[in-house]
Design a protein around this motif. Structure first.
Motif, PDB file in Angstrom:
ATOM      1  N   TRP A 129      48.916  36.072  46.773  1.00 19.07           N
ATOM      2  CA  TRP A 129      47.933  35.120  47.300  1.00 19.07           C
ATOM      3  C   TRP A 129      46.558  35.360  46.678  1.00 19.07           C
ATOM      4  O   TRP A 129      45.893  34.423  46.229  1.00 19.07           O
ATOM      5  N   VAL A 130      46.131  36.625  46.656  1.00 19.15           N
ATOM      6  CA  VAL A 130      44.803  36.952  46.133  1.00 19.15           C
ATOM      7  C   VAL A 130      44.739  36.723  44.623  1.00 19.15           C
ATOM      8  O   VAL A 130      43.731  36.232  44.102  1.00 19.15           O
ATOM      9  N   THR A 131      45.815  37.063  43.913  1.00 15.82           N
ATOM     10  CA  THR A 131      45.847  36.868  42.459  1.00 15.82           C
ATOM     11  C   THR A 131      45.746  35.389  42.109  1.00 15.82           C
ATOM     12  O   THR A 131      45.025  35.009  41.170  1.00 15.82           O
ATOM     13  N   LYS A 132      46.458  34.551  42.834  1.00 14.10           N
ATOM     14  CA  LYS A 132      46.402  33.106  42.580  1.00 14.10           C
ATOM     15  C   LYS A 132      45.000  32.558  42.823  1.00 14.10           C
ATOM     16  O   LYS A 132      44.559  31.627  42.154  1.00 14.10           O
ATOM     17  N   ALA A 133      44.287  33.144  43.775  1.00 15.06           N
ATOM     18  CA  ALA A 133      42.954  32.639  44.124  1.00 15.06           C
ATOM     19  C   ALA A 133      41.856  33.221  43.245  1.00 15.06           C
ATOM     20  O   ALA A 133      40.951  32.500  42.800  1.00 15.06           O
ATOM     21  N   PHE A 134      41.908  34.517  42.946  1.00 12.65           N
ATOM     22  CA  PHE A 134      40.781  35.191  42.296  1.00 12.65           C
ATOM     23  C   PHE A 134      41.120  35.931  41.012  1.00 12.65           C
ATOM     24  O   PHE A 134      40.260  36.580  40.428  1.00 12.65           O
TER      25      PHE A 134
ATOM     26  N   HIS B 200      43.698  38.497  38.383  1.00 11.26           N
ATOM     27  CA  HIS B 200      44.438  39.755  38.412  1.00 11.26           C
ATOM     28  C   HIS B 200      43.603  40.968  38.802  1.00 11.26           C
ATOM     29  O   HIS B 200      44.141  41.926  39.370  1.00 11.26           O
ATOM     30  N   ARG B 201      42.309  40.976  38.519  1.00 10.19           N
ATOM     31  CA  ARG B 201      41.507  42.151  38.882  1.00 10.19           C
ATOM     32  C   ARG B 201      41.491  42.349  40.393  1.00 10.19           C
ATOM     33  O   ARG B 201      41.695  43.465  40.886  1.00 10.19           O
ATOM     34  N   TRP B 202      41.262  41.272  41.124  1.00 11.86           N
ATOM     35  CA  TRP B 202      41.265  41.396  42.581  1.00 11.86           C
ATOM     36  C   TRP B 202      42.672  41.590  43.119  1.00 11.86           C
ATOM     37  O   TRP B 202      42.886  42.306  44.098  1.00 11.86           O
ATOM     38  N   GLY B 203      43.646  40.973  42.453  1.00 13.18           N
ATOM     39  CA  GLY B 203      45.024  41.196  42.858  1.00 13.18           C
ATOM     40  C   GLY B 203      45.425  42.651  42.694  1.00 13.18           C
ATOM     41  O   GLY B 203      46.119  43.234  43.540  1.00 13.18           O
ATOM     42  N   ALA B 204      44.968  43.276  41.596  1.00 13.01           N
ATOM     43  CA  ALA B 204      45.270  44.683  41.348  1.00 13.01           C
ATOM     44  C   ALA B 204      44.636  45.575  42.413  1.00 13.01           C
ATOM     45  O   ALA B 204      45.251  46.538  42.886  1.00 13.01           O
TER      46      ALA B 204
ATOM     47  N   VAL C 200      41.977  38.418  51.490  1.00 15.08           N
ATOM     48  CA  VAL C 200      43.036  37.481  51.887  1.00 15.08           C
ATOM     49  C   VAL C 200      42.464  36.206  52.491  1.00 15.08           C
ATOM     50  O   VAL C 200      42.908  35.092  52.179  1.00 15.08           O
ATOM     51  N   PHE C 201      41.459  36.341  53.341  1.00 11.36           N
ATOM     52  CA  PHE C 201      40.920  35.174  54.036  1.00 11.36           C
ATOM     53  C   PHE C 201      40.156  34.231  53.104  1.00 11.36           C
ATOM     54  O   PHE C 201      40.372  33.014  53.140  1.00 11.36           O
ATOM     55  N   PRO C 202      39.261  34.745  52.229  1.00 15.17           N
ATOM     56  CA  PRO C 202      38.648  33.830  51.259  1.00 15.17           C
ATOM     57  C   PRO C 202      39.676  33.259  50.277  1.00 15.17           C
ATOM     58  O   PRO C 202      39.505  32.144  49.776  1.00 15.17           O
ATOM     59  N   ALA C 203      40.759  34.016  49.989  1.00 19.68           N
ATOM     60  CA  ALA C 203      41.818  33.490  49.116  1.00 19.68           C
ATOM     61  C   ALA C 203      42.487  32.284  49.762  1.00 19.68           C
ATOM     62  O   ALA C 203      42.780  31.284  49.093  1.00 19.68           O
TER      63      ALA C 203
END
Length: 453
Positions: A71-76, A78-82, A368-371
Motif C-alpha cells: 500500500w505504502v509503496t504504491k502511494a509513495f 519504494h523508499r517509504w515502502g522499504a 499507511v493512513f496518508p497512503a
C-alpha cells in the motif's frame, strides 16, 4: 494434486481475533485507574474504527502478500515502502523475544518447578524456534492453531472479566467509581498507556496477506474485520471492567498481565486453576506469535522480492513456496536478544523488549493512513469492493486523527519526558534502541541505493 484448504468466513473472523486480540491487554491498562474506560471507548472510536475501515478498503483493493508495504509503496514509492517493511519486520523478533522471556515463569506456574538459568534460556529458545518451525508451513495447515488460540483468548478474557465482577459484587468495589475518576487526567502516567491500547488494536492488515487462503477474499476481508472488530471491542471492555472494579490500582503495573490478574482475583499463586490458566495462556502466546509470523514473513519476503529488504528475506521453500528466509531471520534476531538479555541491567525484560518492539511497530503504521488518502485520489480507477463511505473533510479526519494518536504514542513510549532516575533507566534503553534500529534501516536504504547506482 491435493486441493488447497481455504478459509471460511468463520475461520477468517477467528483468524482476525487471533491476530488482533491480545488476552493480556486489559491488565496493564487497568493500572491507569477508572479513566481506562474513557481511553478504551475513545480509542475504539478514534483509532480502531478508522483503522479498520482503511484496512478493509486497501486490503480488498490491493490483494496480495505485500500488505502495508504494498500500500505504502504504491502511494509513495519504494523508499517509504522499504522503511515500512523494515519497521514492520524488526518489531516481530523483538516481540517474540519479549514473550519468550515469559515462558519459564509460565512453565513454573504449570509445573510448580523453578528452572535453573541454563534451562530457562533453553526453554526461551525452544519457544522461539517452535514458532519459526511451524511458520515454515502454509497458514491453512495451521488454521486449527489460530482458531484454537482465538477461542482460548476470548475464554480467558471473559473468565477474568467475570471473575472480577464476582469479586466486586461479593467483596465490594476495589476502586471507587466517581465521575471525576472516570475522566482522563492527561498526565504523563495516563498518556503513557495510550500506546499500549493502540498496540492491542493493531493487526487487521495481517488478514489481508492470507487472501490466497480464502474462499472469497474480497468479501471475507471486510466482513471478518468488521465482525471481529465488534467482538474484540466488546471483550476488551468487559475484561477491563472486571479487572478495574475488583483489583486495587496500586497492585497493577505495566508488567502485570493476565496471570497476575488471576492470582490477585483468586488470592492464590498456585493450585489447579492457576495451573490451568497458565497453560491456556501459554497456548495463546503460541497462537498469537504464529498468526503474526505468517503475516510478517509474507510482507518481508514480498518486499525482498521487490528489492526493498535484504535478499536473504526472499528465500522461499522449494517444497511449499513459504517465506523461510524471513522466518529464519526472526529466529536469529529473537535468539540473539534473549541470549543478550542476562547482560542487560536488572529490569523488567518483558517490558523493555516490548516497548522497543512497540516503537518500531507504530512507526510502520504512520505512512499507511496518508497512503490510503493518496491512493483514493491518484488511483481511483482501481476497483474497491469495499469502499469507506467518506469524502472531503470526513475522509481527512479518518486519516489525521489516527496519525496524531500514533505520534502521541511514540513520544510517550520512546522519550524520557521526566529526568528522574527511574524514568531514565526505563526509557533510555528504548530511546537508544529505537534510534539504532531506525539508523540501521537507513543504512540498508543507502546500501541499496549505492548498489543500484
Amino acid at each position: 494434486m491435493e486441493k488447497k484448504k481455504k478459509f471460511s468466513l468463520f475461520t477468517a473472523v477467528l483468524s482476525v481475533i487471533c491476530v488482533v486480540f491480545v488476552a493480556e491487554a486489559a491488565a496493564p491498562v487497568a493500572a491507569i485507574g477508572n479513566s481506562q474506560f474513557f481511553w478504551w471507548l475513545f480509542l475504539l472510536l478514534a483509532f480502531l474504527l478508522p483503522y479498520g475501515l482503511v484496512s478493509a478498503e486497501l486490503g480488498t483493493a490491493y490483494i496480495g502478500d505485500g500488505g502495508i508495504y504494498d500500500w505504502v509503496t504504491k502511494a509513495f514509492g519504494h523508499r517509504w515502502g522499504a522503511r515500512v517493511s523494515w519497521y514492520y519486520w524488526i518489531n516481530f523478533p523483538l516481540w517474540l523475544a519479549s514473550l519468550a522471556v515469559m515462558t519459564p515463569s509460565l512453565l513454573t506456574m504449570i509445573t510448580g518447578k523453578t528452572f535453573p538459568f541454563w534451562l530457562s534460556l533453553l526453554l526461551q529458545l525452544a519457544f522461539i524456534w517452535l514458532i519459526i518451525w511451524i511458520s515454515f508451513y502454509p497458514v491453512s495447515d495451521s488454521i486449527w492453531i489460530l482458531n484454537g488460540a482465538a477461542v482460548i483468548k476470548m475464554l480467558l478474557a471473559i473468565l477474568v472479566g467475570g471473575l472480577g465482577l464476582y469479586v466486586a459484587f461479593s467483596k465490594g468495589m476495589a476502586n471507587q467509581m466517581t465521575l471525576k475518576s472516570l475522566l482522563p487526567s492527561f498526565d504523563l502516567n495516563s498518556l503513557s498507556y495510550i500506546s499500549v491500547i493502540i498496540f492491542n488494536l493493531l493487526g487487521f492488515e495481517v488478514i489481508c496477506t492470507f487472501a490466497d487462503d480464502m474462499e472469497n477474499p474480497k468479501k471475507q476481508i471486510p466482513q471478518s474485520i468488521i465482525v471481529a472488530g465488534l467482538v474484540i471491542a466488546a471483550i476488551y471492555i468487559f475484561s477491563a471492567f472486571g479487572i478495574g472494579v475488583a483489583i486495587p490500582v496500586d497492585k497493577i503495573s505495566t508488567s502485570s498481565g493476565m496471570m497476575d490478574s488471576f492470582k490477585l482475583l483468586t488470592g492464590s499463586s498456585g493450585g489447579w486453576f492457576i495451573m490451568a490458566m497458565a497453560f491456556l495462556f501459554l497456548l495463546t502466546l503460541f497462537g498469537n506469535m504464529l498468526s503474526w509470523s505468517l503475516g510478517v514473513n509474507n510482507t518481508a519476503c514480498y518486499a525482498a522480492e521487490q528489492g526493498d529488504m535484504p535478499r536473504f528475506f526472499a528465500k522461499r521453500s522449494a517444497k511449499n513456496d513459504m517465506p523461510i528466509g524471513s522466518a529464519l531471520a526472526n529466529g536469529f534476531v529473537a535468539s540473539f536478544v534473549v541470549v543478550l538479555a542476562p547482560l542487560l541491567p536488572n529490569q523488567d525484560l518483558f517490558w523493555a523488549f516490548f516497548s522497543l518492539n512497540l516503537v518500531m511497530f507504530l512507526l510502520s503504521y504512520i505512512p499507511v493512513f496518508p497512503a490510503f488518502y493518496r491512493l483514493r485520489k491518484t488511483d481511483s480507477a482501481t476497483p474497491r469492493p469495499f469502499k469507506v463511505a467518506a469524502s472531503g473533510w470526513l475522509l481527512k479526519v479518518l486519516v489525521i486523527v489516527p496519525m496524531i494518536l500514533i505520534f502521541i504514542s511514540l513520544i510517550f513510549t520512546a522519550l524520557p519526558l521526566s529526568l528522574d532516575a527511574q524514568t531514565l533507566a526505563e526509557k533510555l534503553p528504548v530511546t537508544i534502541g529505537s534510534v539504532v534500529f531506525i539508523l540501521l534501516g537507513e543504512v540498508l536504504l543507502l546500501v541499496k541505493k549505492i548498489k543500484k547506482n
